[in-house]
Design a protein around this motif. Structure first.
Motif, PDB file in Angstrom:
ATOM      1  N   VAL A 283       0.816  -1.226   0.000  1.00  0.00           N
ATOM      2  CA  VAL A 283       0.000   0.000   0.000  1.00  0.00           C
ATOM      3  C   VAL A 283       0.846   1.272   0.000  1.00  0.00           C
ATOM      4  CG1 VAL A 283      -1.852  -1.204   1.218  1.00  0.00           C
ATOM      5  CG2 VAL A 283      -0.208   0.147   2.527  1.00  0.00           C
ATOM      6  N   SER A 284       2.162   1.130   0.081  1.00  0.00           N
ATOM      7  CA  SER A 284       3.034   2.300   0.155  1.00  0.00           C
ATOM      8  C   SER A 284       3.035   3.090  -1.158  1.00  0.00           C
ATOM      9  CB  SER A 284       4.465   1.867   0.488  1.00  0.00           C
ATOM     10  OG  SER A 284       5.353   2.960   0.428  1.00  0.00           O
ATOM     11  N   LYS A 285       3.214   4.400  -1.033  1.00  0.00           N
ATOM     12  CA  LYS A 285       3.353   5.254  -2.210  1.00  0.00           C
ATOM     13  C   LYS A 285       4.740   5.111  -2.843  1.00  0.00           C
ATOM     14  CE  LYS A 285       0.093   8.777  -0.597  1.00  0.00           C
ATOM     15  NZ  LYS A 285      -0.064  10.193  -0.165  1.00  0.00           N
ATOM     16  N   ASN A 286       5.693   4.578  -2.037  1.00  0.00           N
ATOM     17  CA  ASN A 286       7.064   4.416  -2.530  1.00  0.00           C
ATOM     18  C   ASN A 286       7.562   2.989  -2.279  1.00  0.00           C
ATOM     19  OD1 ASN A 286       7.550   7.355  -3.159  1.00  0.00           O
ATOM     20  ND2 ASN A 286       7.180   7.514  -0.965  1.00  0.00           N
ATOM     21  N   PRO A 287       6.942   1.979  -2.881  1.00  0.00           N
ATOM     22  CA  PRO A 287       7.357   0.586  -2.627  1.00  0.00           C
ATOM     23  C   PRO A 287       8.776   0.289  -3.092  1.00  0.00           C
ATOM     24  CG  PRO A 287       5.815   0.681  -4.465  1.00  0.00           C
ATOM     25  CD  PRO A 287       5.832   2.046  -3.856  1.00  0.00           C
ATOM     26  N   GLU A 288       9.266   1.072  -4.062  1.00  0.00           N
ATOM     27  CA  GLU A 288      10.614   0.834  -4.580  1.00  0.00           C
ATOM     28  C   GLU A 288      11.694   1.144  -3.553  1.00  0.00           C
ATOM     29  OE1 GLU A 288       9.740   5.105  -5.113  1.00  0.00           O
ATOM     30  OE2 GLU A 288       8.615   3.256  -5.551  1.00  0.00           O
ATOM     31  N   LYS A 289      11.360   1.904  -2.505  1.00  0.00           N
ATOM     32  CA  LYS A 289      12.342   2.247  -1.479  1.00  0.00           C
ATOM     33  C   LYS A 289      12.517   1.142  -0.443  1.00  0.00           C
ATOM     34  CE  LYS A 289      11.829   7.282  -1.822  1.00  0.00           C
ATOM     35  NZ  LYS A 289      11.505   8.532  -1.098  1.00  0.00           N
ATOM     36  N   PHE A 290      11.582   0.205  -0.400  1.00  0.00           N
ATOM     37  CA  PHE A 290      11.683  -0.899   0.554  1.00  0.00           C
ATOM     38  C   PHE A 290      12.904  -1.753   0.228  1.00  0.00           C
ATOM     39  CE2 PHE A 290       7.655   0.513   1.787  1.00  0.00           C
ATOM     40  CZ  PHE A 290       7.214  -0.191   2.900  1.00  0.00           C
ATOM     41  N   GLY A 291      13.670  -2.093   1.250  1.00  0.00           N
ATOM     42  CA  GLY A 291      14.905  -2.843   1.070  1.00  0.00           C
ATOM     43  C   GLY A 291      16.114  -1.945   0.904  1.00  0.00           C
ATOM     44  N   ASN A 292      15.884  -0.638   0.857  1.00  0.00           N
ATOM     45  CA  ASN A 292      16.990   0.320   0.688  1.00  0.00           C
ATOM     46  C   ASN A 292      17.030   1.371   1.798  1.00  0.00           C
ATOM     47  OD1 ASN A 292      17.961  -0.635  -1.992  1.00  0.00           O
ATOM     48  ND2 ASN A 292      15.920  -0.009  -2.651  1.00  0.00           N
ATOM     49  N   GLY A 293      16.463   1.022   2.959  1.00  0.00           N
ATOM     50  CA  GLY A 293      16.465   1.970   4.069  1.00  0.00           C
ATOM     51  C   GLY A 293      15.168   2.734   4.212  1.00  0.00           C
ATOM     52  N   SER A 294      14.044   2.141   3.835  1.00  0.00           N
ATOM     53  CA  SER A 294      12.740   2.796   3.955  1.00  0.00           C
ATOM     54  C   SER A 294      12.283   2.842   5.410  1.00  0.00           C
ATOM     55  CB  SER A 294      11.691   2.056   3.118  1.00  0.00           C
ATOM     56  OG  SER A 294      10.390   2.509   3.430  1.00  0.00           O
ATOM     57  N   PRO A 295      11.897   3.999   5.929  1.00  0.00           N
ATOM     58  CA  PRO A 295      11.368   4.075   7.305  1.00  0.00           C
ATOM     59  C   PRO A 295      10.124   3.199   7.494  1.00  0.00           C
ATOM     60  CG  PRO A 295      11.891   6.273   6.495  1.00  0.00           C
ATOM     61  CD  PRO A 295      12.020   5.341   5.325  1.00  0.00           C
ATOM     62  N   GLU A 296       9.273   3.123   6.442  1.00  0.00           N
ATOM     63  CA  GLU A 296       8.073   2.290   6.534  1.00  0.00           C
ATOM     64  C   GLU A 296       8.433   0.812   6.702  1.00  0.00           C
ATOM     65  OE1 GLU A 296       4.689   3.992   3.754  1.00  0.00           O
ATOM     66  OE2 GLU A 296       6.643   4.162   2.760  1.00  0.00           O
ATOM     67  N   GLY A 297       9.552   0.405   6.068  1.00  0.00           N
ATOM     68  CA  GLY A 297      10.007  -0.984   6.176  1.00  0.00           C
ATOM     69  C   GLY A 297      10.510  -1.333   7.561  1.00  0.00           C
ATOM     70  N   ILE A 298      10.851  -0.335   8.361  1.00  0.00           N
ATOM     71  CA  ILE A 298      11.230  -0.559   9.765  1.00  0.00           C
ATOM     72  C   ILE A 298       9.990  -0.511  10.655  1.00  0.00           C
ATOM     73  CG2 ILE A 298      12.580   0.330  11.715  1.00  0.00           C
ATOM     74  CD1 ILE A 298      14.490   1.581   9.652  1.00  0.00           C
ATOM     75  N   ALA A 299       9.135   0.488  10.410  1.00  0.00           N
ATOM     76  CA  ALA A 299       7.993   0.736  11.290  1.00  0.00           C
ATOM     77  C   ALA A 299       6.955  -0.383  11.252  1.00  0.00           C
ATOM     78  CB  ALA A 299       7.340   2.068  10.904  1.00  0.00           C
ATOM     79  N   ALA A 300       6.668  -0.926  10.062  1.00  0.00           N
ATOM     80  CA  ALA A 300       5.606  -1.931   9.939  1.00  0.00           C
ATOM     81  C   ALA A 300       5.914  -3.213  10.723  1.00  0.00           C
ATOM     82  CB  ALA A 300       5.337  -2.243   8.469  1.00  0.00           C
ATOM     83  N   PRO A 301       7.070  -3.868  10.493  1.00  0.00           N
ATOM     84  CA  PRO A 301       7.333  -5.104  11.247  1.00  0.00           C
ATOM     85  C   PRO A 301       7.543  -4.869  12.746  1.00  0.00           C
ATOM     86  CG  PRO A 301       9.242  -4.520   9.908  1.00  0.00           C
ATOM     87  CD  PRO A 301       8.121  -3.615   9.495  1.00  0.00           C
ATOM     88  N   GLU A 302       8.117  -3.712  13.118  1.00  0.00           N
ATOM     89  CA  GLU A 302       8.363  -3.459  14.538  1.00  0.00           C
ATOM     90  C   GLU A 302       7.074  -3.210  15.306  1.00  0.00           C
ATOM     91  OE1 GLU A 302      11.155  -3.620  16.659  1.00  0.00           O
ATOM     92  OE2 GLU A 302      11.588  -4.843  14.915  1.00  0.00           O
ATOM     93  N   SER A 303       6.139  -2.483  14.710  1.00  0.00           N
ATOM     94  CA  SER A 303       4.843  -2.306  15.384  1.00  0.00           C
ATOM     95  C   SER A 303       4.099  -3.640  15.455  1.00  0.00           C
ATOM     96  CB  SER A 303       4.000  -1.264  14.647  1.00  0.00           C
ATOM     97  OG  SER A 303       3.841  -1.600  13.286  1.00  0.00           O
ATOM     98  N   ALA A 304       4.273  -4.475  14.425  1.00  0.00           N
ATOM     99  CA  ALA A 304       3.580  -5.770  14.395  1.00  0.00           C
ATOM    100  C   ALA A 304       4.088  -6.711  15.476  1.00  0.00           C
ATOM    101  CB  ALA A 304       3.731  -6.419  13.017  1.00  0.00           C
ATOM    102  N   ASN A 305       5.433  -6.838  15.624  1.00  0.00           N
ATOM    103  CA  ASN A 305       5.923  -7.838  16.584  1.00  0.00           C
ATOM    104  C   ASN A 305       5.639  -7.429  18.030  1.00  0.00           C
ATOM    105  OD1 ASN A 305       8.210  -6.156  17.274  1.00  0.00           O
ATOM    106  ND2 ASN A 305       9.326  -7.022  15.540  1.00  0.00           N
ATOM    107  N   ASN A 306       5.532  -6.116  18.311  1.00  0.00           N
ATOM    108  CA  ASN A 306       5.161  -5.715  19.669  1.00  0.00           C
ATOM    109  C   ASN A 306       3.657  -5.784  19.905  1.00  0.00           C
ATOM    110  OD1 ASN A 306       8.045  -4.304  19.652  1.00  0.00           O
ATOM    111  ND2 ASN A 306       7.335  -4.420  21.762  1.00  0.00           N
ATOM    112  N   ALA A 307       2.861  -5.522  18.864  1.00  0.00           N
ATOM    113  CA  ALA A 307       1.412  -5.684  18.995  1.00  0.00           C
ATOM    114  C   ALA A 307       1.048  -7.151  19.197  1.00  0.00           C
ATOM    115  CB  ALA A 307       0.713  -5.140  17.745  1.00  0.00           C
ATOM    116  N   ALA A 308       1.863  -8.051  18.644  1.00  0.00           N
ATOM    117  CA  ALA A 308       1.606  -9.491  18.782  1.00  0.00           C
ATOM    118  C   ALA A 308       1.734  -9.961  20.225  1.00  0.00           C
ATOM    119  CB  ALA A 308       2.560 -10.281  17.889  1.00  0.00           C
TER     120      ALA A 308
END
Length: 498
Positions: A283-308
């Motif tokens: 759903v990101s507006k900038n999916p091409e940045k994932f894997g290259n230091g995207s802040p969204e790529g850090i925030a999504a899994p980190e919020s998920a593992n603590n919400a779990a």
């Protein structure tokens, strides 16, 4: 409201606040050290709970559990060494951001997302415990198989430069997941008579080898006197309000997915972080940045593992069924204290339940506060020269691989996968796809075969399970959507080339 006031009264005593602080600090430490993680940390602290009150012992363990999920991102972001299995998805963008010279910023995104996800998980625990637990009970092998297939479609989002190589990487992960005793027939597969392989390959040596040891080999191939030149201000942990707005959608996605996935026994923070990463990229507006230091790529899994964490406590409290390996140990701690989790616990032990709710909120807030103080120190580890950093990473990796099962054999597995990881990266294969295939392989295979036993070998039985059919349809639509996007990008590239 009266019960919440009871919880506040229970938690805010000197002893209970002290155990929350101790549990939070130890949790960040065991999370950051590869090979330990929340389940081993809780097991190590279990003997110290015998002389504590039931509330204090539970608060100590849940504070450690919450903080350890964040702690796993510290070594993942700084050293490319996943502290916990759930932190592998964070590594994909966290470590590249560190290499760009922003370790503090990467840890700031992780800490903020972990805190918000943790709060969200507690709110879900407080408000939806019984309905979500009833929903989880309705899931059988067909539904779990469908969830596994849906998770596997994330391979498309984790692709290297070549989708075919990512698919081959995932197939390799699925293959190595079959090593060990067959759970249905009891026969040994691909173990070659080695007792160490009867239980299958352990996840931690694989993770450490693929990501940490392969990075050591890469460092050795470079100038060993090289070190990252980072400005002092870039070690500071924290993000601005505007930076938080950039990742708010990713944090929301991770929090919802983590809370939901955590409820289902056997899923936990690992799959939740991958699901969140995949959906955030989609759903990101900038999916091409994932894997290259995207802040969204850090925030999504980190919020998920603590919400779990909050999600995993739902079936434990309401049904007495542990939702993760860590909550299974916590179940033992409660039984030792003479408390049997289940529906009656809300009436018989309201001080324990509502004390846990309030205590987990306090532990999450303390995790953010203590993380701001301590993580700044750890962030400076990346400024160490390669000639010192490489042996440190290798030593930590060897210790992490060994302590998981206390087997020297696992160190050998780690080294093998280290060399394999180095070669896979060199030839543009996808390490995350290997990990995803391995994590979901056992779940997919065992639940498919149980489903076929349930349906007398008839695959059409899946059509009689509306929830399973709906999830499989989502997986199919996800694949179609990816193929459509791939063709669109291919046509755009051909047009630009023309």
């Amino acid at each position: 409201m009266g019960n919440l006031l009871l919880g506040i009264d229970v938690v805010f005593s000197f002893q209970n606040i002290l155990v929350i602080v101790i549990g939070t600090l130890i949790g960040m430490l065991v999370g950051a050290l590869p090979g330990l993680g929340p389940s081993i940390g809780v097991a190590l602290l279990l003997p110290f709970t015998y002389n504590l009150s039931p509330v204090a012992s539970l608060l100590l363990l849940v504070a450690l559990y919450q903080a350890a999920e964040y702690g796993g991102s510290i070594s993942s972001i700084l050293l490319s060494t996943p502290g916990t299995p759930a932190a592998v998805a964070t590594l994909l963008d966290g470590y590249p951001m560190t290499k760009q010279g922003y370790p503090g910023k990467a840890l700031g995104y992780s800490l903020t997302a972990s805190t918000i996800g943790g709060f969200f998980g507690v709110i879900v625990l407080m408000t939806l415990s019984i309905p979500l637990a009833k929903l989880a009970l309705k899931f059988g092998p067909p539904e779990y198989f469908a969830l596994g297939v849906l998770g596997l479609t994330a391979v498309a989002s984790l692709s290297s430069n070549y989708l075919s190589k990512s698919l081959l990487s995932a197939l390799f992960g699925l293959f190595i997941a079959t090593i060990g005793i067959d759970v249905i027939t009891g026969y040994s597969r691909f173990s070659f008579g080695m007792p160490e392989l009867y239980e299958g390959l352990n996840l931690l040596p694989i993770l450490i080898g693929l990501f940490a040891v392969s990075e050591v080999l890469k460092l050795i191939g470079e100038d060993l006197n090289t070190q990252l030149k980072i400005k002092a201000k870039n070690f500071k942990v924290g993000i601005s309000f505007n930076e938080l707005k950039v990742v708010k959608k990713a944090i929301g996605i991770g929090s919802i997915i983590g809370s939901f996935v955590g409820v289902f026994p056997g899923m936990g923070a690992g799959p939740a972080s991958w699901f969140a990463y995949n959906e955030a990229k989609r759903v990101s507006k900038n999916p091409e940045k994932f894997g290259n230091g995207s802040p969204e790529g850090i925030a999504a899994p980190e919020s998920a593992n603590n919400a779990a964490v909050g999600g995993a406590l739902v079936p434990l409290l309401t049904l007495g069924i542990p939702g993760s390996p860590t909550t299974a140990i916590m179940l033992g701690a409660l039984i030792i204290q003479g408390i049997q989790p289940g529906p009656q616990i809300f009436d018989k032990n309201p001080d324990l339940v509502y004390g846990l709710f309030v205590g987990l909120l306090v532990a999450t807030a303390l995790m953010w506060f203590l993380g701001q103080i301590t993580t700044n120190i750890w962030a400076r580890a990346v400024a160490i020269p390669n000639r010192i950093l490489a042996p440190i990473i290798l030593l930590i990796s060897m210790i992490g691989a060994y302590v998981a099962r206390n087997l020297v054999f696992d160190i050998g597995i780690m080294l093998v996968f280290g060399v394999l990881g180095y070669l896979l990266k060199k030839f543009n294969y996808s390490l995350p796809s290997v990990v995803l295939g391995f994590i979901l392989g056992g779940m997919i295979e065992s639940n498919l075969r149980r489903s076929l036993l349930l349906f007398d070998g008839n695959y059409s039985g899946f059509f009689s399970r509306p929830v399973a059919l709906f999830i499989l349809l989502l997986a199919f639509l996800s694949i179609i959507s990816f193929i459509h996007r791939l063709n669109k990008e291919k046509k755009k590239g051909q047009k630009e080339e023309f």
